[in-house]
Design an enzyme around this catalytic site. Sequence first.
Site, PDB file in Angstrom:
ATOM      1  N   CYS A  92       1.179  -0.985   0.125  1.00 25.13           N
ATOM      2  CA  CYS A  92       0.032   0.083  -0.467  1.00 25.13           C
ATOM      3  C   CYS A  92       0.478   1.568  -0.089  1.00 25.13           C
ATOM      4  O   CYS A  92       0.367   2.198  -0.339  1.00 25.13           O
ATOM      5  CB  CYS A  92      -0.847  -0.004   1.131  1.00 25.13           C
ATOM      6  SG  CYS A  92      -2.294  -0.904   1.462  1.00 25.13           S
ATOM      7  N   HIS A 352      -8.733   3.445  -2.391  1.00 25.84           N
ATOM      8  CA  HIS A 352      -7.565   3.344  -2.046  1.00 25.84           C
ATOM      9  C   HIS A 352      -7.155   1.998  -3.418  1.00 25.84           C
ATOM     10  O   HIS A 352      -6.720   0.684  -2.992  1.00 25.84           O
ATOM     11  CB  HIS A 352      -7.720   2.614  -1.250  1.00 25.84           C
ATOM     12  CG  HIS A 352      -6.298   1.414  -0.500  1.00 25.84           C
ATOM     13  ND1 HIS A 352      -5.211   2.803  -0.898  1.00 25.84           N
ATOM     14  CD2 HIS A 352      -5.798   0.856   0.429  1.00 25.84           C
ATOM     15  CE1 HIS A 352      -3.802   1.467   0.213  1.00 25.84           C
ATOM     16  NE2 HIS A 352      -4.787   1.284   0.630  1.00 25.84           N
ATOM     17  N   CYS A 382      -0.209   2.725   6.733  1.00 29.42           N
ATOM     18  CA  CYS A 382      -0.185   1.304   6.813  1.00 29.42           C
ATOM     19  C   CYS A 382      -0.219   0.823   5.813  1.00 29.42           C
ATOM     20  O   CYS A 382      -0.373   1.002   4.294  1.00 29.42           O
ATOM     21  CB  CYS A 382      -1.309   1.044   7.449  1.00 29.42           C
ATOM     22  SG  CYS A 382      -2.605   0.565   6.575  1.00 29.42           S
ATOM     23  N   GLY A 384       0.161  -2.997   4.920  1.00 23.76           N
ATOM     24  CA  GLY A 384       0.572  -4.751   4.720  1.00 23.76           C
ATOM     25  C   GLY A 384       1.003  -5.309   5.746  1.00 23.76           C
ATOM     26  O   GLY A 384       2.645  -5.128   4.431  1.00 23.76           O
TER      27      GLY A 384
END
Length: 395
Positions: A92, A352, A382, A384
């Site tokens: 991400c 996103h 954040c 993963g």
Amino acid sequence: MSIRDVYIVDAVRTPIGRFGGALSAVRPDDLAAHVVRSLVDRVPALDPARIDDVYFGDANGAGEDNRDVARMAVLLAGLPTSVPGVTVNRLCGSGLEAVIQAARAIALGDASVAIAGGVESMSRAPWVLQKPERAFPAGHQQLHSTTLGWRMTNPRMPAEWTVSLGEGAELVADKHGLTREQQDAFALASHRKAAEAWGKGLYDGEVVPYPGVELTRDECIRDTTSMEALAKLKPSFRSEGGTVTAGNASPLNDGAAALLLVDEEGLRETGREPLARIRASAVTGIEPQLFGLGPVEAVRRALEKAGRSFADLTTFELNEAFAAQSLGCLAEWPELDPEIVNPRGGAIAVGHPLGASGARLAGAVAHQLAAAGSGTGLAALCIGVGQGLALVLER
């Protein structure tokens, strides 16, 4: 060796499409090429041959984006074949990682002009089939979706590390005692801020619609949603006591974003006033199942490197992977004024598209600082498998 200042001259992005929506027929390499071409066209004084490198984030890379999508974007955008391209993957955080890597190259003198961005088509992410352990298997074979999350997981990974992303958000909610109502209220605010920003034309200067596609605004914004409507949605990951729903989580999306980064010499060649200057960045790791809290320490470290504090921030773009995740981070930053966070809506409403989101956030902060005329901004996500990434900008 002196460290050079790095400036963001301009930043663009596509409208963010929903999964299976308006952009689902567009290849990811074409999305990437579109924002690269649009960015170059907006700076006519710059000779495209002066671009030293193109960095692009891409989280999945298993489909039409598999052949170094950054280089594909350069070629499809019609830039000179002398312009190279490299694709980076920090899940991400990939788009923001691309910005940081491009800025680092310029700061060290390895480049003077660079494009950084990100792309993802979650709609077009393919199913993949592993090669069998032996030839000519007689049984059925498993297809894996590459759209999102864990697949083909290494059996040596501890089970607590490989929970779903949604379950990870539930763990953050447990840790901070976050209620369903708090999460839904956060999601509702995201939609309202995004709808208001679009209504005021605040996105007009950075969004470049894809040619031939009837999408001029982010597709997942729900202007008319309400606490009552959100409350009707069932928990998505825990049947008993769950608080995370499709309404208070970011959706699956398609989109691309790109920024033009330069040093002093490159800035003179553009003939432009920069939107912002890159000040500092930081990346940190955390327990994989608590990935949602990854930005907590990354933000603190980035601010420390920049010689700034939360009180110095005038805007903060925090990726809203989940309302629980964002609220958990905010709970660990008591010094931060929550009113400056995602002033034009966040990922729950805007969307996103994994590899593009970090570039979208960096561009958003740069445009907000330019509109304000001065200030300090921060972009953070954040990631993963347990990471956090943050970038400090100034004007």
